[in-house]
Design a protein around this motif. Structure first.
Motif, PDB file in Angstrom:
ATOM      1  N   THR A   7       0.830  -1.210   0.000  1.00  0.00           N
ATOM      2  CA  THR A   7       0.000   0.000   0.000  1.00  0.00           C
ATOM      3  C   THR A   7       0.861   1.255   0.000  1.00  0.00           C
ATOM      4  O   THR A   7       0.572   2.212  -0.724  1.00  0.00           O
ATOM      5  CB  THR A   7      -0.951  -0.002   1.214  1.00  0.00           C
ATOM      6  N   ASP A   8       1.928   1.259   0.794  1.00  0.00           N
ATOM      7  CA  ASP A   8       2.842   2.411   0.830  1.00  0.00           C
ATOM      8  C   ASP A   8       3.410   2.709  -0.557  1.00  0.00           C
ATOM      9  O   ASP A   8       3.431   3.859  -1.003  1.00  0.00           O
ATOM     10  CB  ASP A   8       4.009   2.164   1.795  1.00  0.00           C
ATOM     11  N   VAL A   9       3.853   1.669  -1.240  1.00  0.00           N
ATOM     12  CA  VAL A   9       4.427   1.842  -2.580  1.00  0.00           C
ATOM     13  C   VAL A   9       3.376   2.363  -3.551  1.00  0.00           C
ATOM     14  O   VAL A   9       3.627   3.306  -4.325  1.00  0.00           O
ATOM     15  CB  VAL A   9       5.054   0.522  -3.091  1.00  0.00           C
ATOM     16  N   LYS A  10       2.180   1.799  -3.504  1.00  0.00           N
ATOM     17  CA  LYS A  10       1.105   2.242  -4.399  1.00  0.00           C
ATOM     18  C   LYS A  10       0.723   3.699  -4.134  1.00  0.00           C
ATOM     19  O   LYS A  10       0.510   4.475  -5.075  1.00  0.00           O
ATOM     20  CB  LYS A  10      -0.133   1.355  -4.239  1.00  0.00           C
ATOM     21  N   MET A  11       0.638   4.087  -2.869  1.00  0.00           N
ATOM     22  CA  MET A  11       0.257   5.462  -2.533  1.00  0.00           C
ATOM     23  C   MET A  11       1.349   6.455  -2.948  1.00  0.00           C
ATOM     24  O   MET A  11       1.047   7.546  -3.436  1.00  0.00           O
ATOM     25  CB  MET A  11      -0.052   5.590  -1.039  1.00  0.00           C
ATOM     26  N   MET A  12       2.601   6.071  -2.769  1.00  0.00           N
ATOM     27  CA  MET A  12       3.699   6.951  -3.204  1.00  0.00           C
ATOM     28  C   MET A  12       3.681   7.109  -4.725  1.00  0.00           C
ATOM     29  O   MET A  12       3.868   8.212  -5.249  1.00  0.00           O
ATOM     30  CB  MET A  12       5.045   6.416  -2.722  1.00  0.00           C
ATOM     31  N   LYS A  13       3.453   6.011  -5.437  1.00  0.00           N
ATOM     32  CA  LYS A  13       3.371   6.054  -6.899  1.00  0.00           C
ATOM     33  C   LYS A  13       2.204   6.943  -7.334  1.00  0.00           C
ATOM     34  O   LYS A  13       2.362   7.782  -8.229  1.00  0.00           O
ATOM     35  CB  LYS A  13       3.187   4.639  -7.449  1.00  0.00           C
ATOM     36  N   ALA A  14       1.057   6.784  -6.687  1.00  0.00           N
ATOM     37  CA  ALA A  14      -0.116   7.591  -7.023  1.00  0.00           C
ATOM     38  C   ALA A  14       0.156   9.073  -6.790  1.00  0.00           C
ATOM     39  O   ALA A  14      -0.198   9.922  -7.616  1.00  0.00           O
ATOM     40  CB  ALA A  14      -1.317   7.138  -6.197  1.00  0.00           C
ATOM     41  N   LYS A  15       0.794   9.405  -5.684  1.00  0.00           N
ATOM     42  CA  LYS A  15       1.095  10.803  -5.357  1.00  0.00           C
ATOM     43  C   LYS A  15       1.992  11.426  -6.422  1.00  0.00           C
ATOM     44  O   LYS A  15       1.737  12.532  -6.899  1.00  0.00           O
ATOM     45  CB  LYS A  15       1.744  10.905  -3.983  1.00  0.00           C
ATOM     46  N   VAL A  16       3.022  10.719  -6.819  1.00  0.00           N
ATOM     47  CA  VAL A  16       3.925  11.221  -7.857  1.00  0.00           C
ATOM     48  C   VAL A  16       3.174  11.435  -9.170  1.00  0.00           C
ATOM     49  O   VAL A  16       3.332  12.462  -9.836  1.00  0.00           O
ATOM     50  CB  VAL A  16       5.128  10.264  -8.053  1.00  0.00           C
TER      51      VAL A  16
END
Length: 75
Positions: A7-16
């Motif tokens: 989830t952390d990786v997905k949220m960071m990717k989404a934010k970028v």
């Protein structure tokens, strides 16, 4: 916990991707593995405290100020 890491990786990717502003929010949700945009929006808000649209609007204001015009596609 592997689930939290994913989830952390997905949220960071989404934010970028939202900051870059080249894709629609529904496209970003799908690119991050979420077929349901409503679920993505809820998860994103729980994670960052603002919705994807609010983040996009925040960065749109920054781009407006920096470049003097909107360079981010609205959703």
């Amino acid at each position: 916990d592997i689930g939290k890491y994913i989830t952390d990786v997905k949220m960071m990717k989404a934010k970028v991707m939202l900051e870059e502003g080249t894709l629609k929010i529904v496209q970003i949700a799908k690119a991050c593995g979420y077929e349901n945009q409503s679920y993505f929006n809820k998860l994103f808000k729980n994670y960052y405290g603002i919705t994807p649209k609010q983040l996009r609007e925040k960065y749109e204001k920054i781009w407006d100020w920096y470049y003097g015009k909107a360079s981010i596609r609205k959703n």
